[in-house]
Structures are given as structure tokens and as C-alpha cells.
Design a protein around this motif. Structure first.
Motif: not given
Length: 188
Positions: A63-69, A75-78, A42-45
Motif C-alpha cells: 500500500t502506498g502512493v508514488c509521485w509520477m509527474s 496509487v498502490l493497494v493490495p 481520496a489518496v489518504k483514504d
């Protein structure tokens, strides 16, 4: 219906580094088992990025994904795509113990750039920002003086800083003070 606006309407200030409020950014907080194959897909998609490891930020542009814990991602998207990405993610995660929530309008994002960007953040957060200790692609959740925040490096001289929208003015003013000409510390 009113149009969404960012917390500080693209405010910027320049001194030993440049501080800019980045404007609207789509953000989804995702909680769950980060090793679950359905969640990883789901994150990759949603982002096109691989699952980050501990304290990693896999971000390209908006766009991207950050580890928070250990059980949380940012999850970053436009901004214009956040609702559709959230719906897709929610559908993909049905049947999986996970929670995905749009937090875009509850956060503010700043960019701190320039040769002294490490010094600027180093004045505000109790994090070792030496080049051998903190590299592009890493993220930290920490304090920015008196408030919670997170930051990562896009490149060797550029940080992105995320804080609660309610603290945006406070964080912007902290950053403005930290970039004052003549305030170089010479640590990094």
C-alpha cells in the motif's frame, strides 16, 4: 472465469543481488491537481499515506502512493482491494477534474534486493544511485535499458521496479544479466 496471474509467476534469480517478480499488485493511476484537497483526501483514504512530494514514494508493503509527474500519482493497494478502492476513489472525486484508472494488470513489479542492488539498477538506468543522491522513499521514472520503468527503494538494500507487463520478460532478463556473479562494478 480464469484467475489472474502475474506476468512471470513469481520468477526469481540470485547473483550479486536477488531479483524477484513480486506477483499481483493493485495499481491505480490517478491524474489531477495534486494540491486539490478532495484528491489529497481520496489518496489518504485509499492508502493511509500522505500525499508525496516531487519524486517521493510513500509506500508500506503493498500500500502506498508514488509521485509520477506534477499531475500524476501511482496509487498502490493490495490486488484484491483495487476495484473497491478505485470505486471509493471515483466516488470521492466526483465533481473534481481527475481521472483514476486501474492499471494493475498492465504492469509488472520486481524486487531487487541485496548489498549490490544499487549497482544492479545503476547498470540499467541513467540515474545517480549513490546513497547521498537516492534514498529510501524516493522514486524515479526512467529507462531500464530500452524500456520505460519506475523504481523506488523500500529500504537501503531493496528496490521495487515497475514496468509495463508487455516488457516484463525483457526487464527480468536485463535484471538477471545485471546480477550475474562477478559483474560487480564497485561504484556504489
Amino acid at each position: 472465469m480464469s484467475e489472474p496471474i502475474s506476468a512471470l509467476n513469481h520468477a526469481s534469480h540470485e547473483g550479486i543481488a536477488k531479483v524477484e517478480e513480486c506477483g499481483l499488485q493493485g495499481m491505480i493511476t490517478l491524474r489531477g491537481d495534486l494540491s486539490d484537497k478532495v484528491l489529497i483526501k481520496a489518496v489518504k483514504d485509499a492508502t493511509g499515506q500522505k500525499m508525496p512530494g516531487q519524486r517521493e514514494a510513500n509506500v508500506k508493503g503493498e500500500t502506498g502512493v508514488c509521485w509520477m509527474s506534477p499531475d500524476e500519482l501511482l496509487v498502490l493497494v493490495p490486488y484484491a482491494e483495487v476495484e473497491s478502492k478505485l470505486a471509493d476513489m471515483t466516488n470521492a472525486l466526483s465533481g473534481v477534474h481527475a481521472l483514476a484508472v486501474n492499471v494493475s494488470d498492465a504492469r509488472a513489479v520486481f524486487r531487487v534486493s541485496g548489498a549490490h542492488a544499487r549497482e544492479v539498477l545503476g547498470k540499467l538506468a541513467p540515474v545517480d544511485l549513490a546513497a547521498d543522491a537516492f534514498q529510501p522513499g524516493e522514486i524515479r521514472r526512467s529507462r531500464l535499458a530500452q524500456v520505460a520503468g519506475a523504481f523506488w527503494m523500500d529500504d537501503e538494500e531493496t528496490f521495487r521496479v515497475v514496468c509495463f507487463r508487455s516488457a516484463a520478460d525483457y526487464v527480468y532478463n536485463l535484471l538477471k544479466v545485471a546480477v550475474q556473479p562477478g559483474s560487480e562494478v564497485g561504484v556504489y
